[in-house]
Design a protein around this motif. Structure first.
Motif, PDB file in Angstrom:
ATOM      1  N   VAL A  87       0.830  -1.212   0.000  1.00 41.35           N
ATOM      2  CA  VAL A  87       0.000   0.000   0.000  1.00 41.35           C
ATOM      3  C   VAL A  87       0.864   1.261   0.000  1.00 41.35           C
ATOM      4  CG1 VAL A  87      -1.687   1.329   1.319  1.00 41.35           C
ATOM      5  CG2 VAL A  87      -1.960  -1.141   1.088  1.00 41.35           C
ATOM      6  N   GLY A  88       1.975   1.256   0.747  1.00 46.35           N
ATOM      7  CA  GLY A  88       2.838   2.438   0.804  1.00 46.35           C
ATOM      8  C   GLY A  88       3.292   2.914  -0.563  1.00 46.35           C
ATOM      9  N   PRO A  89       3.897   2.052  -1.382  1.00 49.49           N
ATOM     10  CA  PRO A  89       4.310   2.474  -2.731  1.00 49.49           C
ATOM     11  C   PRO A  89       3.145   2.879  -3.618  1.00 49.49           C
ATOM     12  CG  PRO A  89       5.494   0.508  -2.077  1.00 49.49           C
ATOM     13  CD  PRO A  89       4.425   0.725  -1.041  1.00 49.49           C
ATOM     14  N   LEU A  90       1.979   2.237  -3.443  1.00 51.56           N
ATOM     15  CA  LEU A  90       0.820   2.614  -4.251  1.00 51.56           C
ATOM     16  C   LEU A  90       0.338   4.017  -3.893  1.00 51.56           C
ATOM     17  CD1 LEU A  90      -1.183  -0.751  -4.300  1.00 51.56           C
ATOM     18  CD2 LEU A  90       0.154   0.275  -6.157  1.00 51.56           C
ATOM     19  N   ILE A  91       0.439   4.379  -2.617  1.00 54.63           N
ATOM     20  CA  ILE A  91       0.095   5.743  -2.202  1.00 54.63           C
ATOM     21  C   ILE A  91       1.079   6.739  -2.807  1.00 54.63           C
ATOM     22  CG2 ILE A  91      -0.054   7.321  -0.236  1.00 54.63           C
ATOM     23  CD1 ILE A  91      -1.122   4.983   1.416  1.00 54.63           C
ATOM     24  N   LEU A  92       2.361   6.389  -2.771  1.00 57.06           N
ATOM     25  CA  LEU A  92       3.366   7.254  -3.395  1.00 57.06           C
ATOM     26  C   LEU A  92       3.093   7.408  -4.889  1.00 57.06           C
ATOM     27  CD1 LEU A  92       6.778   6.198  -1.787  1.00 57.06           C
ATOM     28  CD2 LEU A  92       5.476   8.291  -1.394  1.00 57.06           C
ATOM     29  N   ALA A  93       2.683   6.308  -5.535  1.00 56.92           N
ATOM     30  CA  ALA A  93       2.379   6.366  -6.969  1.00 56.92           C
ATOM     31  C   ALA A  93       1.227   7.336  -7.237  1.00 56.92           C
ATOM     32  CB  ALA A  93       2.033   4.973  -7.487  1.00 56.92           C
ATOM     33  N   ALA A  94       0.260   7.360  -6.322  1.00 59.20           N
ATOM     34  CA  ALA A  94      -0.901   8.234  -6.497  1.00 59.20           C
ATOM     35  C   ALA A  94      -0.525   9.707  -6.408  1.00 59.20           C
ATOM     36  CB  ALA A  94      -1.971   7.907  -5.460  1.00 59.20           C
ATOM     37  N   VAL A  95       0.589  10.015  -5.723  1.00 55.99           N
ATOM     38  CA  VAL A  95       1.014  11.415  -5.589  1.00 55.99           C
ATOM     39  C   VAL A  95       2.171  11.747  -6.526  1.00 55.99           C
ATOM     40  CG1 VAL A  95       0.203  11.563  -3.211  1.00 55.99           C
ATOM     41  CG2 VAL A  95       2.571  10.875  -3.646  1.00 55.99           C
ATOM     42  N   GLY A  96       2.442  10.831  -7.466  1.00 56.50           N
ATOM     43  CA  GLY A  96       3.432  11.135  -8.496  1.00 56.50           C
ATOM     44  C   GLY A  96       4.819  10.574  -8.289  1.00 56.50           C
ATOM     45  N   GLN A  97       5.021   9.762  -7.235  1.00 57.37           N
ATOM     46  CA  GLN A  97       6.321   9.133  -6.993  1.00 57.37           C
ATOM     47  C   GLN A  97       6.145   7.623  -7.154  1.00 57.37           C
ATOM     48  OE1 GLN A  97       9.198  10.910  -6.436  1.00 57.37           O
ATOM     49  NE2 GLN A  97       7.931  12.717  -6.769  1.00 57.37           N
ATOM     50  N   ASP A  98       6.148   7.161  -8.381  1.00 52.67           N
ATOM     51  CA  ASP A  98       5.768   5.793  -8.687  1.00 52.67           C
ATOM     52  C   ASP A  98       6.995   4.911  -8.895  1.00 52.67           C
ATOM     53  OD1 ASP A  98       4.536   3.483  -9.433  1.00 52.67           O
ATOM     54  OD2 ASP A  98       3.440   4.315 -11.137  1.00 52.67           O
ATOM     55  N   TYR A  99       7.250   4.008  -7.943  1.00 54.14           N
ATOM     56  CA  TYR A  99       8.373   3.085  -8.052  1.00 54.14           C
ATOM     57  C   TYR A  99       7.929   1.651  -7.751  1.00 54.14           C
ATOM     58  CZ  TYR A  99      10.441   7.674  -7.377  1.00 54.14           C
ATOM     59  OH  TYR A  99      10.728   9.013  -7.479  1.00 54.14           O
TER      60      TYR A  99
END
Length: 220
Positions: free
Chosen positions: A188-200
């Motif tokens: 979930v952590g990386p998916l949240i980052l992806a939602a704010v434009g930091q997608d790894y």
């Protein structure tokens, strides 16, 4: 524990990255050892167990910044279960290690480092391929997006069913819930980052969830 170890020993994804001179299997080793130490410290927060968790956790976050997604929920659960000075000191040391590595994480995710290609792949495809690669190795490319997502949904449904059919208050179910919570944070952590434009989000970056996931499967 024996079933989880067996699943890791024969997992084709783990075997593949164990042969690469890169950080990924070192990441798996350190996060796996930290998870074992966490489980022991959660049950018995002795100085030895907390020291082991602290050591492996710091080594993990020094290896790859995605380790933090697995280590942070462990720290929270330890502090929630054991509100002691020793637990707080252990969590503070790990947090300091994570902060010290922050500049390297920022540098690794910069445009100059060339990670932009990850976001160019549709995230649903990456989620689907994580299921396929973890189960059948990253050489298996013939599956479709729908096949991968469907396999993941079926696997989760079967796991939940087996846990529900098991002992209502037994150690396997309680252990599975803790492991699932840690694994969920890694996803979930990386998916949240992806939602704010930091997608790894990428299958190999999700390796910190591998041992918790096989622990859930073993419990089921």
């Amino acid at each position: 524990g024996l079933v989880a170890a067996a699943l890791m020993a024969v997992n084709p994804f783990a075997i593949w990255y164990a042969q690469e001179a890169r950080s990924y299997m070192l990441l798996a080793a350190f996060t796996g050892a930290a998870f074992l130490a966490f489980a022991r410290a959660l049950r018995a927060p002795s100085g030895r167990n907390l020291a082991a968790w602290t050591t492996f956790s710091v080594l993990a976050v020094m290896t790859h910044f995605f380790a933090g997604f697995a280590i942070a929920p462990q720290a929270v659960l330890l502090l929630w279960r054991h509100r002691t000075r020793a637990t707080a000191v252990a969590a503070a040391i790990v947090a300091a290690g994570q902060v010290a590595m922050a500049p390297f994480a920022i540098a690794d995710t910069s445009a100059a480092h060339g990670t932009g290609w990850i976001a160019n792949i549709p995230i649903t495809h990456r989620i689907s391929m994580t299921v396929v690669e973890w189960g059948a190795s990253n050489l298996y490319r013939r599956t479709t997006l729908i096949d991968g997502l469907a396999a993941g949904i079926v696997l989760i449904a079967v796991t939940l069913l087996l846990l529900w059919l098991g002992s209502a208050d037994g150690p396997p179910r309680r252990g599975a819930l803790v492991a699932a919570a840690v694994a969920a944070c890694v996803f979930v952590g990386p998916l949240i980052l992806a939602a704010v434009g930091q997608d790894y989000f990428l299958s190999r970056n999700e390796i910190p969830a591998l041992v918790p996931v096989v622990t859930v499967l073993a419990a089921a």
